[in-house]
Design a protein around this motif. Sequence first.
Motif, short mmCIF file in Angstrom:
data_model
loop_
_atom_site.label_atom_id
_atom_site.label_comp_id
_atom_site.label_asym_id
_atom_site.label_seq_id
_atom_site.Cartn_x
_atom_site.Cartn_y
_atom_site.Cartn_z
N GLN A 37 0.84 -1.19 0.00
CA GLN A 37 0.00 0.00 0.00
C GLN A 37 0.88 1.24 0.00
OE1 GLN A 37 -2.58 0.50 3.41
NE2 GLN A 37 -3.96 1.88 2.31
N ASN A 38 0.90 1.93 -1.11
CA ASN A 38 1.63 3.19 -1.20
C ASN A 38 0.80 4.31 -0.58
OD1 ASN A 38 3.98 2.22 -2.64
ND2 ASN A 38 2.66 2.03 -4.43
N LEU A 39 1.47 5.36 -0.20
CA LEU A 39 0.81 6.47 0.47
C LEU A 39 -0.32 7.03 -0.39
CD1 LEU A 39 1.00 8.20 3.05
CD2 LEU A 39 2.41 9.81 1.73
N GLY A 40 -1.52 7.14 0.20
CA GLY A 40 -2.65 7.69 -0.52
C GLY A 40 -3.30 6.76 -1.51
N GLN A 41 -2.95 5.48 -1.46
CA GLN A 41 -3.49 4.51 -2.41
C GLN A 41 -4.12 3.35 -1.67
OE1 GLN A 41 -3.28 5.06 -5.83
NE2 GLN A 41 -2.43 7.04 -5.22
N GLY A 42 -4.90 2.56 -2.41
CA GLY A 42 -5.39 1.32 -1.86
C GLY A 42 -4.34 0.23 -1.99
N PRO A 43 -4.47 -0.86 -1.26
CA PRO A 43 -3.50 -1.95 -1.36
C PRO A 43 -3.51 -2.58 -2.75
CG PRO A 43 -4.85 -2.16 0.62
CD PRO A 43 -5.47 -1.10 -0.22
N GLU A 44 -2.34 -3.05 -3.18
CA GLU A 44 -2.21 -3.76 -4.45
C GLU A 44 -1.51 -5.08 -4.20
OE1 GLU A 44 -1.97 -0.10 -7.65
OE2 GLU A 44 -0.11 -0.84 -6.77
N LEU A 45 -1.99 -6.12 -4.86
CA LEU A 45 -1.47 -7.46 -4.62
C LEU A 45 -0.03 -7.60 -5.08
CD1 LEU A 45 -2.17 -10.45 -3.80
CD2 LEU A 45 -2.46 -10.84 -6.26
N LEU A 46 0.78 -8.25 -4.23
CA LEU A 46 2.12 -8.67 -4.63
C LEU A 46 2.14 -10.16 -4.97
CD1 LEU A 46 4.32 -6.79 -2.02
CD2 LEU A 46 4.16 -6.31 -4.47
N ILE A 47 1.57 -10.97 -4.07
CA ILE A 47 1.63 -12.41 -4.26
C ILE A 47 0.52 -13.07 -3.47
CG2 ILE A 47 3.25 -12.79 -2.36
CD1 ILE A 47 4.61 -14.96 -4.11
N ARG A 48 0.02 -14.18 -4.00
CA ARG A 48 -1.01 -14.97 -3.31
C ARG A 48 -0.54 -16.41 -3.22
NH1 ARG A 48 -5.70 -15.66 -6.81
NH2 ARG A 48 -5.83 -17.93 -6.73
N TYR A 49 -0.70 -16.99 -2.03
CA TYR A 49 -0.36 -18.39 -1.78
C TYR A 49 -1.62 -19.19 -1.49
CZ TYR A 49 4.67 -17.64 -1.22
OH TYR A 49 6.00 -17.37 -1.43
N GLU A 50 -1.68 -20.37 -2.02
CA GLU A 50 -2.64 -21.37 -1.57
C GLU A 50 -1.83 -22.51 -1.00
OE1 GLU A 50 -5.64 -22.32 -4.47
OE2 GLU A 50 -6.06 -20.22 -4.87
N ASN A 51 -1.95 -22.65 0.31
CA ASN A 51 -1.04 -23.53 1.06
C ASN A 51 0.39 -23.05 0.81
OD1 ASN A 51 -3.12 -25.27 2.22
ND2 ASN A 51 -3.46 -25.88 0.09
N GLU A 52 1.28 -23.92 0.38
CA GLU A 52 2.66 -23.46 0.20
C GLU A 52 2.97 -23.04 -1.23
OE1 GLU A 52 1.75 -26.38 1.30
OE2 GLU A 52 2.40 -27.90 -0.12
N GLU A 53 1.96 -23.08 -2.10
CA GLU A 53 2.18 -22.78 -3.51
C GLU A 53 1.81 -21.33 -3.84
OE1 GLU A 53 -0.07 -25.20 -6.16
OE2 GLU A 53 0.75 -24.26 -7.96
N ALA A 54 2.74 -20.64 -4.49
CA ALA A 54 2.47 -19.29 -4.97
C ALA A 54 1.66 -19.39 -6.26
CB ALA A 54 3.77 -18.54 -5.21
N VAL A 55 0.38 -19.06 -6.19
CA VAL A 55 -0.50 -19.25 -7.35
C VAL A 55 -0.66 -17.98 -8.17
CG1 VAL A 55 -1.73 -21.17 -6.31
CG2 VAL A 55 -2.55 -18.85 -5.94
N ASP A 56 -0.27 -16.83 -7.62
CA ASP A 56 -0.32 -15.59 -8.38
C ASP A 56 0.80 -14.68 -7.89
OD1 ASP A 56 -2.87 -13.02 -9.10
OD2 ASP A 56 -0.80 -13.26 -9.76
N ASP A 57 1.87 -14.63 -8.64
CA ASP A 57 2.98 -13.72 -8.28
C ASP A 57 3.30 -12.80 -9.45
OD1 ASP A 57 5.81 -16.03 -8.77
OD2 ASP A 57 4.13 -15.45 -10.06
N SER A 58 2.31 -12.57 -10.29
CA SER A 58 2.54 -11.79 -11.49
C SER A 58 2.89 -10.33 -11.20
CB SER A 58 1.28 -11.83 -12.38
OG SER A 58 0.15 -11.36 -11.68
N GLN A 59 2.51 -9.81 -10.03
CA GLN A 59 2.79 -8.43 -9.67
C GLN A 59 4.01 -8.29 -8.76
OE1 GLN A 59 1.02 -6.02 -11.24
NE2 GLN A 59 0.14 -7.80 -12.27
#
Lengths: 119, 114
Positions: A37-59
């Motif tokens: 979350q940058n100043l004055g902004q909403g949060p933006e995804l960096l990475i998502r895990y399902e269990n131990e697997e990174a299923v979305d790390d495109s950002q």
Amino acid sequence: EAGVVQSPRYKIIEKKQPVAFWCNPISGHNTLYWYRQNLGQGPELLIRYENEEAVDDSQLPKDRFSAERLKGVDSTLKIQPAELGDSAVYLCASSSLSGTSGGFQETQYFGPGTRLLVL
Amino acid sequence: AQSVTQPDIHITVSEGASLELRCNYSYGATPYLFWYVQSPGQGLQLLLKYFSGDTLVQGIKGFEAEFKRSQSSFNLRKPSVHWSDAAEYFCAVAPRSGYSTLTFGKGTMLLVSP
């Protein structure tokens, strides 16, 4: 029930130094997210895990950022080397699904965040 | 691509007055809708969520939100604001497909005057 735990709460480092953030999700939550979350902004995804697997790390800026979630519980997000533009709040969230086969609904619960200042 | 618009960056409301925070979304299909609140130095706390059913949703701390499909809106309301409501409010959407990433608006900062 304990919420999402993050540490440290605050971190000040000089540019080019490494830094790491830790997250312990809500017990039983298999999905874990890291947001920035940058100043004055909403949060933006960096990475998502399902269990131990990174299923979305495109950002995730993979040249300097890395993350791991060993054993599918706690997670660590690392920056090496840090740049001035990395100053932000890093939020961890965890979630579980509820509902039936007709429709599953997810609710994400956030930790307090780590406020990083890079000088 | 999906987007969330919160047109008001700041809103000032007198204590005891009513409040409405606006949220509009752009999405291919009706998403799941959320409102979160962030107090200074704190993380995000879920106020309420809309998945289906009654379009008027009740949340914590006396907040409610109304989903209007025709206007692609999910505005947050409170009949009487308290000084402790001063915080930043974020509207967020997620696709109707199990685990999915939240897309947030830029937030509205609520200031409460005495």
